[in-house]
Write an enzyme that holds these catalytic residues in place. Structure first.
Site, mmCIF file in Angstrom:
data_model
loop_
_atom_site.group_PDB
_atom_site.id
_atom_site.type_symbol
_atom_site.label_atom_id
_atom_site.label_comp_id
_atom_site.label_asym_id
_atom_site.label_seq_id
_atom_site.Cartn_x
_atom_site.Cartn_y
_atom_site.Cartn_z
ATOM 1 C CE LYS A 65 -26.726 -4.315 -14.190
ATOM 2 N NZ LYS A 65 -27.046 -5.427 -13.264
ATOM 3 C CB THR A 83 -21.033 -3.341 -6.122
ATOM 4 O OG1 THR A 83 -21.932 -4.333 -6.640
ATOM 5 C CG2 THR A 83 -20.411 -2.584 -7.286
ATOM 6 N N GLY A 187 -30.412 -11.696 -13.374
ATOM 7 C CA GLY A 187 -31.857 -11.781 -13.245
ATOM 8 C C GLY A 187 -32.546 -10.628 -12.566
ATOM 9 N N GLY A 188 -31.809 -9.611 -12.120
ATOM 10 C CA GLY A 188 -32.447 -8.499 -11.428
ATOM 11 C C GLY A 188 -33.366 -7.690 -12.314
ATOM 12 C CD GLU A 210 -29.936 -17.531 -20.358
ATOM 13 O OE1 GLU A 210 -29.320 -16.963 -19.444
ATOM 14 O OE2 GLU A 210 -30.455 -18.649 -20.223
ATOM 15 C CB ALA A 214 -23.881 -16.670 -20.953
ATOM 16 C CB SER A 311 -30.311 -3.765 -20.890
ATOM 17 O OG SER A 311 -29.344 -4.515 -21.602
ATOM 18 C CG ASN A 314 -22.266 2.150 -20.925
ATOM 19 O OD1 ASN A 314 -22.171 3.303 -21.347
ATOM 20 N ND2 ASN A 314 -22.992 1.841 -19.872
#
Length: 324
Positions: A65, A83, A187-188, A210, A214, A311, A314
């Site tokens: 991110k 945000t 989707g980014g 995914e 979800a 991705s 954390n």
């Protein structure tokens, strides 16, 4: 006076736009790569069982991110930002805002893992916790009340372009790649990576992954329109970072560039987390492990030169102990 474009340029401009929205191009992604160089780690491709794991868990904020968040702040230069986030984008934006010396407010849903909420506050942002269905409206209210600039977690060209820099790195480091597997939430990430990969090597297949619990992106692409799943459905999955819906902008990118969607079960996600730890010594949060789960479960055939996006890493310590 209306600007008259040459015929070829006009056709190219139409191809870049879908429903009035301009899609992110390779030039946007390359520009983002230059902007984010000061803070982003060029993460390694870690070999594991014939795969290459793109370990974005090794970024300074523990996830990919930072790429999109930093690119957005660097290109927009706002006086303050807000945000809504499931956690990783929030801490990335908090980090970026601190680097540029501007205030940051992050709205997170109840149930956000404490490891992510604590990191947001540690990077100097104000944290606001709301019911899941109120996270967007609460952030939009702060835009009006405080004059902050909204930096959404995925629904912004600068964010998509920043995430696409992962695709540039893959294409450079492994030019003979045949398949890239990417987690999908809002989707980014998938939009940016797919745009970069398809521009560099159109023959490379890019698949989204995914959770079955979800699977709104799979349903949306099958239906030909974005379909939202309410929080009561998406919050069933352990993959807390993959509970968001596609936006019209990310849906347009995925519809153009993505080759398909694979879904994985909760048990398959947990198994992938264990396997990444045991075989590659990589810590993966549930959302970060879904792409690996697609291969380990056999839902994506092995045998091709495959890059799997890990991705983020954390994950709360208690949950990780339970899984491992």
């Amino acid at each position: 006076m209306r600007k008259i474009l040459p015929r070829r340029a006009a056709r190219a401009d139409r191809e870049r736009r879908v429903g009035g929205m301009r899609l992110v191009e390779i030039a946007d992604i390359r520009a983002a790569a230059d902007r984010i160089t000061p803070v982003v780690v060029h993460t390694p491709l870690v070999p594991m069982d014939g795969l290459w794991i793109k370990a974005e868990s090794l970024q300074r904020v523990g996830s990919f991110k930072i790429r999109g968040a930093y690119n957005a702040v660097a290109s927009l230069r706002p006086s303050g930002v807000v945000t809504h986030s499931s956690g990783n984008h929030g801490q990335a934006l908090a980090y970026a805002a601190r680097e540029f010396g501007v205030p940051c407010v992050v709205v997170v849903p109840e149930g956000t893992p404490r490891v992510k909420a604590s990191a947001i506050e540690r990077h100097g942002a104000e944290l606001i916790v709301v019911p899941p269905e109120q996270r967007l409206s609460a952030a939009e209210k702060l835009v009006e009340e405080r004059g902050l600039t909204m930096i959404p977690p995925y629904d912004h060209p600068a964010v998509i372009a920043g995430q696409g820099t992962i695709g540039l790195e893959i294409a450079t480091e492994l030019p003979d790649v045949e398949l890239v597997l990417v987690p999908v939430s809002g989707g980014g990430l998938a939009s940016g990576i797919a745009a970069a990969i398809k521009a560099s090597s159109p023959g490379v297949q890019v698949l989204g992954v995914e959770p079955e619990l979800a699977a709104d992106a799979a349903e949306s692409l099958a239906a030909g329109r974005p379909i939202a799943w309410e929080p009561a459905r998406t919050f069933r999955t352990i993959a807390d970072g993959l509970r968001a819906d596609l936006s019209p902008l990310t849906f347009a990118h995925l519809r153009r560039h993505l080759d398909g969607i694979v879904t994985v079960s909760e048990d398959e996600i947990r198994q992938a987390m264990r396997h990444l730890f045991g075989s590659a010594r990589l810590v993966a949060e549930p959302s970060g492990a879904v792409a690996t789960a697609a291969v380990l479960s056999g839902k994506v055939p092995a045998g091709r030169r495959t890059v799997v996006i890990l991705s983020g890493g954390n994950v709360d310590a208690d949950l990780y102990r339970q899984v491992i």
